[in-house]
Design a protein around this motif. Structure first.
Motif, PDB file in Angstrom:
ATOM      1  N   ARG A  69       0.840  -1.201   0.000  1.00 35.13           N
ATOM      2  CA  ARG A  69       0.000   0.000   0.000  1.00 35.13           C
ATOM      3  C   ARG A  69       0.876   1.254   0.000  1.00 35.13           C
ATOM      4  NH1 ARG A  69      -3.255  -1.230   5.346  1.00 35.13           N
ATOM      5  NH2 ARG A  69      -1.070  -1.544   5.965  1.00 35.13           N
TER       6      ARG A  69
ATOM      7  N   GLU B 123      -1.984   7.648   7.612  1.00 37.24           N
ATOM      8  CA  GLU B 123      -3.368   7.267   7.303  1.00 37.24           C
ATOM      9  C   GLU B 123      -3.565   5.764   7.477  1.00 37.24           C
ATOM     10  OE1 GLU B 123      -4.463  10.675   3.911  1.00 37.24           O
ATOM     11  OE2 GLU B 123      -4.022   8.606   3.331  1.00 37.24           O
ATOM     12  N   LEU B 124      -2.580   4.973   7.032  1.00 37.37           N
ATOM     13  CA  LEU B 124      -2.691   3.512   7.102  1.00 37.37           C
ATOM     14  C   LEU B 124      -2.689   3.007   8.536  1.00 37.37           C
ATOM     15  CD1 LEU B 124      -0.324   2.459   4.171  1.00 37.37           C
ATOM     16  CD2 LEU B 124      -2.814   2.253   4.249  1.00 37.37           C
TER      17      LEU B 124
ATOM     18  N   GLU C  95      -6.080   2.217   9.529  1.00 35.04           N
ATOM     19  CA  GLU C  95      -6.833   1.267   8.716  1.00 35.04           C
ATOM     20  C   GLU C  95      -6.428  -0.159   9.058  1.00 35.04           C
ATOM     21  OE1 GLU C  95      -6.351   2.070   4.584  1.00 35.04           O
ATOM     22  OE2 GLU C  95      -6.909   4.192   4.749  1.00 35.04           O
TER      23      GLU C  95
END
Length: 665
Positions: free
Chosen positions: A261, A615-616, A619
């Motif tokens: 990612r 951001e990850l 998640e």
């Protein structure tokens, strides 16, 4: 004279004795011969006899997969078919079978001659029953053509063979590597502990494929088939005779430290036609993402790559086969100033408050060394010098200290030596000192070399990975880790076979207070007005970083803008940083080859990576082993090739002139 009477009985007994001895000798000889055939060499002759009608057919094992840290599949296997010829069952190979295959498979004369020589050589040895591959990874049309004529081509087999599939294409190609067929020379080499290989087997050639070959390679199985004199199989007869099949054992899977990612973000954000991006975890040395552009497609190199295609790759001026992360080094420009700053603070000749007046340059001897700002920066201390990237402050450090103290700190941070990555070839770069220049520079060392080195120019050269480890050490408090690409090796059911733990190489003897001074300067670069990367700051995230613009060619009297220069003359754009500044987690280094300026052509890529990383964290990671999808990249147009330099005409020999005094560079 008196004659003796005849004694026929005695003469007869003598003849019987000789005859009996002959029979006994014959029986002994026969017994010895039978013992030799049935006991001493029984297994060997039985195998040779069996080979006359039983054909061993290898069952290729699946090679282990290569995955990212979350279990997403980067490399796996896809079904394919290969064509083989068995010399023992191919009586008309040279004049019929191989010429026919050459016509259908589009071989050139050189390839046909090579195959004929190989099959002929195998046919005269005990390896005549060993299959010779004549085409790997058949296309659908090729397979249909060969299968429809298989009855007319004795000794020809078409068998299913797993073929390597690199899901990411050119992305991560240098790290993952590729495969090709093992050579005859390699087959003949006896390497202790090496898995068993046969003609036609594929082995890893670069990257993880090569470095972890012993884990990735499985163990082939074997089945036996009853065949006629032409090698045609009697279907079902082997099972009726109770011949066992040895099942193949799949290779082990390799889990890397990479996060696909994050890799996707780095690939899309990087604007350069050539260069590198390296993302590392400052707490462990694990590599989270790595871009090397341009790359190559390992699916092509692991398949039927032609000599012409290989020649084009090798002649490409952008060198796509070179991994820019560790196999090429560059002048680091102003990103190197952190090394000079640490050397200055450790020397006690300089304090954080030491001020140097910048009027646009620095005078050494008869030469003036220019700062990047022609009008000058005025009086600057260390923090301000880092913030605005004033060259003059660092020229002063080099003038006072010389080159050796700077080189000492650089070497402590890992410059001038391979990083020890192991998976990919790793060059040492150059961390010059007085001894280096005495050895490598005509005329030896003089003070001008230290001024060049202090601002990351001259002979100092680093790889992007080396620079990433330098900034990781700045961020984590002085711990220099060995970079790491492989996390663990595991079986297909997830059982862990081997883990690769972080490896701490050394800790810098830099007081925390001095390190904090340098870090504060890097924070000002990004987060305070006037900083060379201030326009790229991220709201809510304090990044500590340094821009760098490394000259490729000597500056002339007139400074040209990037767009006014040809591609090969433009400066390299660098940006090196870590975040968050107070408790760093990752470090990012961006090199945009011939890209222009670090603040505008490299820093935006790093900021995109930082933003995506945090951001990850909020998640959930991907679940399950799913193949990655290729990244859709919009690559910039390729530059024209560099101009060809003509060799100067030889000048007539002159008498040697008197040796001139050393001049400033």
């Amino acid at each position: 004279m008196t004659l003796r009477p005849n004694n026929p009985g005695k003469e007869l007994r003598s003849r019987y004795a000789w005859l009996g001895a002959a029979f006994v000798a014959g029986l002994l000889l026969l017994t010895f011969r039978l013992y030799r055939l049935q006991v001493t060499h029984g297994a060997e002759y039985a195998q040779k006899s069996e080979a006359n009608f039983i054909k061993p057919i290898p069952i290729p094992a699946d090679r282990g997969m290569i995955m990212d840290a979350n279990g997403r599949i980067l490399v796996d296997n896809r079904p394919s078919f290969d064509a083989f010829v068995t010399p023992a069952f191919c009586s008309r190979c040279e004049d019929h079978v191989l010429p026919q295959l050459a016509e259908w498979l589009d071989w050139d004369e050189e390839e046909l001659a090579r195959m004929q020589a190989l099959v002929k050589a195998k046919g005269k040895t005990s390896e005549r029953f060993q299959r010779v591959p004549v085409r790997v990874d058949l296309t659908r049309d090729e397979m249909d053509l060969l299968l429809s004529h298989q009855r007319d081509l004795e000794g020809l087999d078409v068998e299913p063979v797993p073929h390597r599939s690199y899901r990411a294409g050119t992305v991560l190609s240098h790290v993952l590597g590729y495969m090709n067929e093992i050579t005859q020379v390699e087959l003949e080499q006896k390497v202790p502990g090496r898995p068993e290989y046969h003609l036609g087997d594929y082995v890893g050639r670069r990257g993880i494929e090569r470095a972890l070959e012993e884990y990735l390679r499985g163990k082939d199985g074997l089945r036996r088939e009853v065949v006629d004199a032409h090698g045609r199989v009697f279907k079902g007869l082997a099972q009726q005779l109770g011949m066992d099949t040895i099942k193949p054992e799949a290779g082990l899977d390799v889990v890397t430290t990479l996060d696909y990612r994050l890799q996707e973000t780095a690939e899309k954000a990087f604007p350069g036609v050539a260069g590198a991006v390296v993302v590392v975890d400052v707490r462990t040395g694990s590599i989270l993402a790595v871009v090397s552009r341009p790359g190559f497609d390992p699916n092509v190199l692991s398949g039927r790559v032609s000599a012409k295609e290989l020649a084009e790759l090798n002649k490409d001026p952008l060198t796509p086969l070179i991994f820019r992360g560790t196999q090429n080094h560059f002048s680091p420009g102003s990103t190197f100033k952190v090394v000079t700053a640490l050397a200055a603070l450790q020397s006690r000749h300089f304090r954080p408050s030491t001020t140097v007046n910048c009027s646009g340059g620095y005078k050494l001897g008869s030469r003036r060394w220019r700062c990047h700002k022609e009008s000058g920066h005025g009086g600057v201390d260390l923090r301000r010098a880092l913030q605005v990237s004033c060259d003059t402050w660092f020229y002063r450090v080099a003038d006072v200290l010389g080159i050796n103290p700077i080189a000492k700190v650089g070497r402590e941070l890992g410059l001038g030596a391979p990083t020890g990555l192991g998976v990919v070839a790793d060059i040492s770069g150059i961390m010059p000192d007085e001894a280096y220049h005495a050895r490598a520079t005509p005329g030896g060392y003089y003070k001008g070399h230290s001024l060049n080195t202090a601002i990351g120019q001259g002979d100092v050269n680093v790889t992007p990975l080396q620079l990433a480890m330098v900034y990781a050490a700045l961020g984590n408090g002085g711990k220099v880790y060995q970079p790491q690409l492989v996390k663990r090796v595991e079986a297909q059911d997830g059982t862990v076979v081997k883990t690769f733990e972080p490896k701490l190489l050394r800790e810098l003897a830099v007081p925390a207070a001095l390190r904090k001074v340098v870090v504060d300067g890097l924070v000002a670069v990004v987060n305070e007005p006037g900083g060379t990367a201030y326009s790229q700051r991220i709201k809510g995230l304090e990044v500590a970083g340094k821009t760098g613009t490394a000259q490729v060619k000597k500056l002339g009297d007139v400074r040209l803008k990037t767009e006014q220069m040809d591609y090969w003359s433009r400066d390299h754009a660098w940006f090196a940083a870590f975040a968050p500044s107070k408790d760093p987690e990752i470090a990012v280094v961006v090199l945009n080859e011939h890209g222009g300026h670090g603040g505008t052509d490299a820093a935006p890529t790093a900021m995109a990576v930082f933003k995506r990383y945090f951001e990850l964290k909020g998640e959930p990671p991907p679940v399950g082993r799913e193949p990655v999808e290729r990244i859709a990249l919009k690559l910039p147009p390729r530059p024209p090739p560099p101009p060809v330099r003509k060799r100067p005409e030889p000048r007539p020999a002159k008498k040697p002139a008197a040796r001139a005094e050393k001049a400033a560079p």
